[in-house]
Design a protein around this motif. Structure first.
Motif, mmCIF file in Angstrom:
data_model
loop_
_atom_site.group_PDB
_atom_site.id
_atom_site.type_symbol
_atom_site.label_atom_id
_atom_site.label_comp_id
_atom_site.label_asym_id
_atom_site.label_seq_id
_atom_site.Cartn_x
_atom_site.Cartn_y
_atom_site.Cartn_z
ATOM 1 N N GLY A 173 143.856 75.695 107.714
ATOM 2 C CA GLY A 173 144.228 74.724 108.739
ATOM 3 C C GLY A 173 145.595 74.116 108.489
ATOM 4 N N ASP A 174 145.925 73.893 107.207
ATOM 5 C CA ASP A 174 147.236 73.329 106.877
ATOM 6 C C ASP A 174 148.363 74.284 107.267
ATOM 7 O OD1 ASP A 174 146.205 70.966 105.900
ATOM 8 O OD2 ASP A 174 146.037 71.692 103.849
ATOM 9 N N LYS A 175 148.134 75.586 107.086
ATOM 10 C CA LYS A 175 149.140 76.578 107.483
ATOM 11 C C LYS A 175 149.362 76.545 108.996
ATOM 12 C CE LYS A 175 148.821 80.089 103.831
ATOM 13 N NZ LYS A 175 148.392 81.476 103.496
ATOM 14 N N LYS A 176 148.277 76.440 109.749
ATOM 15 C CA LYS A 176 148.386 76.406 111.210
ATOM 16 C C LYS A 176 149.156 75.181 111.686
ATOM 17 C CE LYS A 176 144.166 79.036 112.258
ATOM 18 N NZ LYS A 176 142.814 78.993 112.870
ATOM 19 N N GLU A 187 143.545 67.563 114.704
ATOM 20 C CA GLU A 187 143.910 68.950 115.007
ATOM 21 C C GLU A 187 143.762 69.847 113.783
ATOM 22 O OE1 GLU A 187 144.268 70.037 117.995
ATOM 23 O OE2 GLU A 187 144.036 67.983 118.735
ATOM 24 N N THR A 188 144.165 69.345 112.618
ATOM 25 C CA THR A 188 143.999 70.117 111.389
ATOM 26 C C THR A 188 142.526 70.313 111.072
ATOM 27 O OG1 THR A 188 146.069 69.248 110.499
ATOM 28 C CG2 THR A 188 144.543 70.212 108.925
ATOM 29 N N ASP A 189 141.717 69.270 111.262
ATOM 30 C CA ASP A 189 140.287 69.387 111.019
ATOM 31 C C ASP A 189 139.639 70.395 111.962
ATOM 32 O OD1 ASP A 189 140.281 67.605 108.925
ATOM 33 O OD2 ASP A 189 139.772 65.864 110.153
ATOM 34 N N LYS A 190 140.124 70.446 113.199
ATOM 35 C CA LYS A 190 139.622 71.448 114.144
ATOM 36 C C LYS A 190 139.996 72.849 113.668
ATOM 37 C CE LYS A 190 139.537 68.707 118.422
ATOM 38 N NZ LYS A 190 140.178 68.499 119.757
ATOM 39 N N ALA A 191 141.230 73.001 113.195
ATOM 40 C CA ALA A 191 141.684 74.309 112.703
ATOM 41 C C ALA A 191 140.888 74.753 111.487
ATOM 42 C CB ALA A 191 143.170 74.244 112.360
ATOM 43 N N SER A 230 142.946 70.695 98.786
ATOM 44 C CA SER A 230 144.048 71.354 99.484
ATOM 45 C C SER A 230 143.857 72.869 99.516
ATOM 46 C CB SER A 230 145.378 71.016 98.799
ATOM 47 O OG SER A 230 145.651 69.642 98.872
ATOM 48 N N ILE A 231 143.261 73.390 98.462
ATOM 49 C CA ILE A 231 142.956 74.826 98.430
ATOM 50 C C ILE A 231 141.940 75.159 99.515
ATOM 51 C CG2 ILE A 231 141.980 76.717 97.063
ATOM 52 C CD1 ILE A 231 142.957 75.217 94.551
ATOM 53 N N GLN A 232 140.933 74.307 99.635
ATOM 54 C CA GLN A 232 139.889 74.510 100.645
ATOM 55 C C GLN A 232 140.460 74.443 102.055
ATOM 56 O OE1 GLN A 232 136.896 71.441 100.633
ATOM 57 N NE2 GLN A 232 135.398 72.672 101.740
ATOM 58 N N ASP A 233 141.456 73.589 102.269
ATOM 59 C CA ASP A 233 142.001 73.349 103.609
ATOM 60 C C ASP A 233 143.236 74.188 103.927
ATOM 61 O OD1 ASP A 233 140.032 71.476 104.002
ATOM 62 O OD2 ASP A 233 141.303 69.750 103.529
ATOM 63 N N ILE A 234 143.522 75.195 103.142
ATOM 64 C CA ILE A 234 144.792 75.917 103.265
ATOM 65 C C ILE A 234 144.974 76.576 104.629
ATOM 66 C CG2 ILE A 234 143.892 78.061 102.231
ATOM 67 C CD1 ILE A 234 146.658 78.323 100.836
#
Length: 300
Positions: free
Chosen positions: A203-206, A82-86, A197-201
């Motif tokens: 999706g991580d927030k969602k 789900e995070t990867d989708k976001a 983690s910076i790159q994925d911020i």
């Protein structure tokens, strides 16, 4: 989907290039330990604790983390879909639909036990080390990657431990070059994970995660990651001046110089908060050249 496309998708799922890096890391740690171990005779090939037996141990020791690493990535993508989708991660085959979630789960359930069984045939210390990291891998993928820093530390440790693992498979005394190499791998890995983690911020927030960039901001996280990687660069010069096998060694110096240039380039991109794909490429190449630096340094 054709069979070739499925194979390529599976390779992306398990990040097989990382598995190869870990196998090489085990070999480097083992070779350093073998040179220091007085029980290893490089001129004899029989089964009394000498070179033939060492080669057998090395072979199964390289396969163990190879399978565990692939299993770890598979279970991570299974729980992280789900995070990867976001984050619109089109490089993830579960996101694109090229592979089913069940395939990732089955891969993990097959490769984790295989890696553990292989480690059983080395020695008790190495076996327990593998068991520990299988447990950590599960906790990371399921829960810890949602926490600030702790998930990054687990991944960084997984980059460092193969050197220690290779060492203890061959010799129960951990060698200083192995400690330095493991320390460099840990610092570089931790810095790289913070950059990721910076790159994925978004999706991580969602997903409601509390990663370091979410808590302290992108720029501050980039500073911390850069400091860690530059510390690894600084440590890389220690063997040139203080360890006999590497003292003034032109092979070590040449490869470690390339490593450090790649790491500095990744820091430059991170501080500018851009081109995170290049950061991944630079750090992967730096891992390889760093491995070669220590390998060539101890052999020649």
């Amino acid at each position: 989907m054709g069979k070739l496309k499925k194979v390529k998708a599976f390779i992306r799922l398990v990040r097989i290039e990382h598995a190869f890096f870990l196998a090489i890391a085990v070999a480097v740690g083992a070779i350093i330990a073998a040179k220091a171990n007085p029980a290893v005779d490089f001129s004899i090939f029989d089964t009394e604790g000498n070179m033939l037996y060492v080669l057998y141990l090395l072979f199964i020791a390289m396969l163990s983390p190879f399978f565990i690493e692939m299993a770890s990535f598979a279970i991570n993508d299974y729980w992280d879909i789900e995070t990867d989708k976001a984050n619109k991660r089109k490089d993830r085959p579960l996101v694109t639909g090229e592979l089913k979630k069940e395939t990732a789960l089955a891969t993990a359930m097959l490769f984790f036990p295989l890696g553990i069984v292989l480690a059983f045939f080395t020695n008790i210390t190495a076996f327990l080390l593998v068991l520990l990291f299988v447990v950590l891998s599960f906790y990371y993928s399921y829960e810890w990657k949602k926490k600030p820093v702790i998930g990054n530390i687990v991944i960084a440790a997984s980059m460092a431990v193969p050197f220690i693992f290779g060492n203890v498979v061959i010799y129960n005394k951990i060698q200083l070059p192995v400690v330095i190499l493991a320390s460099m791998a840990f610092l570089m890995g931790l810095g790289r994970e913070i950059f990721k983690s910076i790159q994925d911020i978004a999706g991580d927030k969602k997903q409601g995660r509390k990663t370091l960039p979410i808590l302290i901001g992108k720029k501050n996280s980039a500073y911390i990651g850069s400091f860690l990687i530059l510390l690894a660069v600084l440590i890389s010069f220690y063997p040139l001046f203080f360890i006999e096998d590497y003292f003034g060694d032109i092979y070590y110096f040449s490869f470690v110089l390339i490593t450090d240039i790649l790491l500095v380039a990744s820091v430059d991109s991170a501080l500018k908060l851009k081109d995170f794909a290049a950061i991944r490429e630079h750090t992967l190449k730096a891992q390889l050249t760093g491995l070669l630096a220590f390998l060539f340094g101890v052999l020649f």
